[in-house]
Design a protein around this motif. Structure first.
Motif, short mmCIF file in Angstrom:
data_model
loop_
_atom_site.label_atom_id
_atom_site.label_comp_id
_atom_site.label_asym_id
_atom_site.label_seq_id
_atom_site.Cartn_x
_atom_site.Cartn_y
_atom_site.Cartn_z
N UNK A 218 0.84 -1.19 0.00
CA UNK A 218 0.00 0.00 0.00
C UNK A 218 0.88 1.25 0.00
N UNK A 219 0.46 2.26 -0.74
CA UNK A 219 1.15 3.54 -0.78
C UNK A 219 0.25 4.57 -0.10
N UNK A 220 0.79 5.27 0.90
CA UNK A 220 0.01 6.23 1.67
C UNK A 220 0.59 7.63 1.52
N UNK A 221 -0.26 8.62 1.75
CA UNK A 221 0.16 10.01 1.75
C UNK A 221 -0.51 10.70 2.92
N UNK A 222 0.30 11.25 3.85
CA UNK A 222 -0.21 11.90 5.06
C UNK A 222 -1.07 10.94 5.89
N UNK A 223 -0.68 9.68 5.92
CA UNK A 223 -1.40 8.69 6.71
C UNK A 223 -2.63 8.13 6.05
N UNK A 224 -2.93 8.54 4.81
CA UNK A 224 -4.11 8.05 4.10
C UNK A 224 -3.66 7.16 2.95
N UNK A 225 -4.20 5.92 2.89
CA UNK A 225 -3.85 4.99 1.82
C UNK A 225 -4.41 5.51 0.50
N UNK B 14 -0.12 -1.19 -4.85
CA UNK B 14 0.72 -1.54 -5.99
C UNK B 14 1.01 -3.04 -5.98
N UNK B 15 0.72 -3.68 -7.09
CA UNK B 15 1.06 -5.08 -7.28
C UNK B 15 1.88 -5.17 -8.56
N UNK B 16 3.13 -5.63 -8.44
CA UNK B 16 4.01 -5.67 -9.61
C UNK B 16 5.06 -6.75 -9.44
N UNK B 17 5.57 -7.21 -10.55
CA UNK B 17 6.62 -8.22 -10.52
C UNK B 17 7.98 -7.61 -10.19
N UNK C 90 -2.75 -1.40 -10.17
CA UNK C 90 -3.02 -0.43 -9.11
C UNK C 90 -4.47 -0.51 -8.69
N UNK C 91 -4.69 -0.41 -7.38
CA UNK C 91 -6.02 -0.19 -6.83
C UNK C 91 -6.04 1.22 -6.27
N UNK C 92 -6.97 2.03 -6.73
CA UNK C 92 -7.07 3.41 -6.25
C UNK C 92 -8.15 3.50 -5.19
N UNK C 93 -7.83 4.17 -4.06
CA UNK C 93 -8.77 4.27 -2.93
C UNK C 93 -9.23 5.71 -2.75
N UNK C 94 -10.41 5.85 -2.11
CA UNK C 94 -10.85 7.18 -1.68
C UNK C 94 -10.41 7.39 -0.23
N UNK C 95 -10.91 8.50 0.38
CA UNK C 95 -10.48 8.83 1.74
C UNK C 95 -10.92 7.79 2.78
N UNK C 96 -11.98 7.03 2.45
CA UNK C 96 -12.50 6.03 3.38
C UNK C 96 -12.01 4.63 3.05
N UNK C 97 -10.97 4.55 2.24
CA UNK C 97 -10.35 3.28 1.88
C UNK C 97 -11.27 2.40 1.02
N UNK C 98 -12.20 3.03 0.31
CA UNK C 98 -13.04 2.31 -0.63
C UNK C 98 -12.36 2.29 -2.00
N UNK C 99 -12.38 1.15 -2.66
CA UNK C 99 -11.75 1.04 -3.98
C UNK C 99 -12.55 1.84 -4.99
N UNK C 100 -11.89 2.77 -5.68
CA UNK C 100 -12.53 3.60 -6.69
C UNK C 100 -12.31 3.05 -8.10
#
Length: 225
Positions: free
Chosen positions: A47-54, A58-61, A82-92
């Motif tokens: 998981x990649x986070x910014x300011x404590x928010x996921x 990233x899934x890669x070889x 890539x899975x992109x999340x919103x502020x509530x960690x829901x997959x967008x």
């Protein structure tokens, strides 16, 4: 004998003088860090986070980080998912491609070759190149792209959208359009038809065709195609 000794002494002096005048020419050392990535990881699922928010997963070889390149970047030469999340960690959305570069200093993704996007609303996007600007929160492409929604299919040589792909614009397009689907600036806004227009259209359709029994449609959309 004196002449021979003088010649030997003179030769010895010339030899030592010539040795003192020689200079060693060397090139600057080549350090491995000048051209090699500072980190290379294999079989990554993180998981990649910014300011404590996921922000995304990233899934890669293979994941390479090279800060010696200008600009510095992350390299995904063997593809990335890539899975992109919103502020509530829901997959967008889900994003995948064959090759990707992330310019970490300017927060810009460059996705190349078989770029595919699938959003939570079932919108599908495909192209050979796509840029994702995290600072401006937008996606854009200057090559042929294809956008498939529940209502229509759009194809064009220029694409721009917000990160959530709720507002988008496609130019030099091919596909089906509804005039009211577009705002004044040319961006497409799904579901922009007015209620009165929908009611008028429904009344016409009812008069021309009998009501059909609704059937459940398979809405699953494969990401790869």
């Amino acid at each position: 004998m004196k002449s021979i000794s003088s010649i030997i002494l003179l030769s010895a002096l010339l030899f030592f003088v010539s040795c003192e005048e020689q200079h060693e020419h060397t090139a600057p050392a080549i350090h491995a860090r000048d051209s090699v990535a500072v980190m290379t990881s294999y079989g990554v699922n993180t998981l990649i986070s910014d300011s404590g928010v996921a922000k995304y997963r990233i899934i890669t070889e293979e994941w390479e980080i090279n800060t010696n390149l200008h600009p510095s970047r992350w390299l995904f030469k063997k593809g990335v998912f890539l899975e992109q999340f919103d502020e509530k960690f829901h997959v967008q959305s889900y994003i995948q491609c064959d090759t990707a570069y992330y310019y970490d200093q300017i927060k810009l993704w460059e996705l190349r070759s078989r770029v595919r996007i699938l959003t939570k609303d079932g919108i599908r996007f495909s192209s050979q190149q796509l840029f994702w600007d995290e600072n401006k929160h937008e996606l854009y492409s200057y090559v042929f792209s294809k956008l498939i929604t529940k209502e229509r299919t759009l194809q064009g040589n220029f694409f721009r959208s917000d990160e959530k792909m709720t507002k988008y614009i496609v130019t030099n397009t091919k596909g089906s359009f509804v005039k009211n689907d577009f705002s004044n600036d040319g961006s497409a806004t799904p579901g922009a038809n007015t209620d009165s227009a929908r009611k008028a259209q429904d009344s016409i359709m009812k008069a021309q065709h009998p009501l059909a029994t609704p059937q459940r449609r398979n809405t699953s959309i494969p990401l790869m195609h």
